[in-house]
Design a protein around this motif. Structure first.
Motif, short mmCIF file in Angstrom:
data_model
loop_
_atom_site.label_atom_id
_atom_site.label_comp_id
_atom_site.label_asym_id
_atom_site.label_seq_id
_atom_site.Cartn_x
_atom_site.Cartn_y
_atom_site.Cartn_z
N GLY A 73 0.83 -1.19 0.00
CA GLY A 73 0.00 0.00 0.00
C GLY A 73 0.86 1.24 0.00
N VAL A 74 0.23 2.38 -0.32
CA VAL A 74 0.91 3.67 -0.33
C VAL A 74 0.04 4.67 0.43
N GLU B 123 -9.47 -1.56 11.16
CA GLU B 123 -10.24 -0.33 11.01
C GLU B 123 -10.82 -0.29 9.61
N GLU B 124 -12.05 0.18 9.47
CA GLU B 124 -12.67 0.30 8.17
C GLU B 124 -12.20 1.59 7.49
N GLY C 297 -1.81 4.28 10.25
CA GLY C 297 -3.18 4.42 9.78
C GLY C 297 -3.48 3.49 8.62
N ALA C 298 -2.56 3.40 7.67
CA ALA C 298 -2.74 2.50 6.54
C ALA C 298 -2.72 1.04 7.00
N LEU C 299 -1.82 0.73 7.93
CA LEU C 299 -1.72 -0.65 8.44
C LEU C 299 -3.00 -1.10 9.13
N ILE D 233 1.14 -0.08 -9.46
CA ILE D 233 1.53 -1.44 -9.05
C ILE D 233 0.35 -2.24 -8.52
N GLY D 234 -0.87 -1.67 -8.58
CA GLY D 234 -2.06 -2.41 -8.21
C GLY D 234 -2.28 -2.60 -6.73
N VAL D 235 -1.94 -1.58 -5.92
CA VAL D 235 -2.18 -1.65 -4.47
C VAL D 235 -2.98 -0.43 -4.03
N PRO D 236 -3.66 -0.50 -2.89
CA PRO D 236 -4.49 0.63 -2.44
C PRO D 236 -3.67 1.83 -1.98
N SER D 237 -4.30 3.00 -2.05
CA SER D 237 -3.66 4.24 -1.60
C SER D 237 -4.56 4.94 -0.60
N PHE D 238 -3.94 5.61 0.37
CA PHE D 238 -4.68 6.20 1.47
C PHE D 238 -4.13 7.57 1.83
N VAL D 239 -4.97 8.35 2.53
CA VAL D 239 -4.50 9.48 3.35
C VAL D 239 -5.03 9.24 4.76
N VAL D 240 -4.33 9.80 5.74
CA VAL D 240 -4.66 9.55 7.15
C VAL D 240 -4.76 10.89 7.89
#
Length: 353
Positions: free
Chosen positions: A69-70, A347-348, A338-340, A119-126
């Motif tokens: 993830g990123v 966490e949802e 947060g991503a972990l 690369i086909g992985v999810p991305s987040f902000v926290v």
């Protein structure tokens, strides 16, 4: 799980790689004013910054295809509750069009999404800076045209709050905490049951900082604004970047102010004592939010490294609750954790609207 963390700033892009909770790489990519001068808007820097990130990772032997993830630093978005958000199209649209203003952190979500999609992985902000959990009565200002804003160091606040709650044997969602982030800007916030329900900071209220004015005497401020002495731009600068200690002492370095105090500079001593006094007074003002029942006071940010500052605040505010010091900023770690939490199913993820 391996995570890439991206934190764009005004003159640098900080990146880190985490293996679960452990940081295994940290790099600070510096951007000169000359390099950035060719870009009219923040989002114009997207390709330039992404190229440098990928080049740096390659040089450090990091295979991006091993990432799970990123996470990127959240920018100026609509007011939202705290949490970990998937980067979606609406978020990118608001950030690219600077709906709530231009800021380098607006690039964080876009960079994370682009590399994640590649690369086909999810991305987040926290916990972006736009986190708004104020209770309704904390918004009332005294003039119906103005609302008290939520403008805090949310990412660091939330990370430190979770640490403090764990230290006292509670969940963050069950704790009553007053946290003071002290750095180039300040934010003093009441955290109750997992939310930042009242606070001060940014360019609006609270104690002054090395470069920001904090709250000001209202009527004299109006008079000064219309006096003709300063332009609108100069007044905005005094409030947001050339006020506070800098306006009095010509430096934004709190360590330099302490050094001058040690050499007998009475003006530096008075200004620094006033800064500490105002922070302690602001902390104590939030006792009413909890009806005096505060679990812990936490001091964080760069200035919390100062023993003088923390000892003085403890002396003035320690009667209210135990004072803990978590000096520095933990933004990269907070983004990773947060991503972990989402990737591990603890966490949802939230959706930005």
């Amino acid at each position: 799980m391996k995570l890439l963390i991206i934190n764009p700033g005004g003159t640098s892009t900080k990146i880190a790689v985490f293996e679960d909770e452990e940081q295994v790489l940290k790099k600070n990519i510096i951007h000169t004013q000359e390099e950035l001068s060719g870009f009219s808007h923040v989002f114009d820097q997207f390709g330039y910054r992404k190229g440098l990130i990928l080049k740096t990772l390659e040089e450090e032997g990091v295979d991006i295809h091993e990432l799970s993830g990123v996470a990127g630093r959240g920018g100026l978005m609509n007011p939202i509750p705290g949490g970990t958000y998937r980067v979606n199209e609406r978020m990118l649209e608001d950030l690219e069009h600077a709906v709530h203003g231009e800021h380098p952190s607006n690039l964080g979500a876009a960079l994370a999404r682009s590399i994640g999609d590649q690369i086909g992985v999810p991305s987040f902000v926290v916990d972006p800076v736009s986190v708004d959990e104020l209770m309704p009565k904390a918004r009332i200002s005294g003039i119906s045209d103005l609302e008290r804003p939520s403008w805090f160091h949310a990412l660091n606040h939330k990370a430190v709050a979770r640490w403090a709650a764990e230290r006292i044997g509670k969940k963050y969602e069950e704790s009553s905490l007053i946290i003071a982030h002290l750095g180039s800007g300040n934010s003093v916030v009441a955290h109750k049951n997992g939310q930042m329900i009242d606070g001060s900071g940014g360019r609006t209220n609270g104690p002054f900082s090395p470069e920001r004015s904090g709250g000001l005497p209202t009527y004299p401020l109006v008079e000064l604004c219309y006096s003709g002495k300063y332009t609108r731009e100069e007044m905005v600068a005094k409030i947001s970047s050339t006020g506070g200690m800098y306006d009095y002492l010509g430096t934004k370095d709190a360590g330099e102010v302490e050094r001058r105090m040690g050499l007998g500079d009475e003006t530096a001593k008075l200004v620094y004592e006033a800064f500490v006094y105002m922070v302690a007074k602001e902390i104590c003002s939030y006792a009413a939010v909890f009806e005096g029942k505060v679990d812990c006071i936490v001091l964080t940010g760069g200035i919390a490294h100062s023993r003088y500052v923390t000892d003085e605040i403890r002396r003035m505010a320690g009667f209210l609750a135990p004072v803990e010091v978590v000096a520095g900023e933990f933004e990269m770690t907070a983004l990773a954790l947060g991503a972990l939490r989402v990737l591990k199913g603890e966490e949802e993820p939230r959706e930005y609207e």
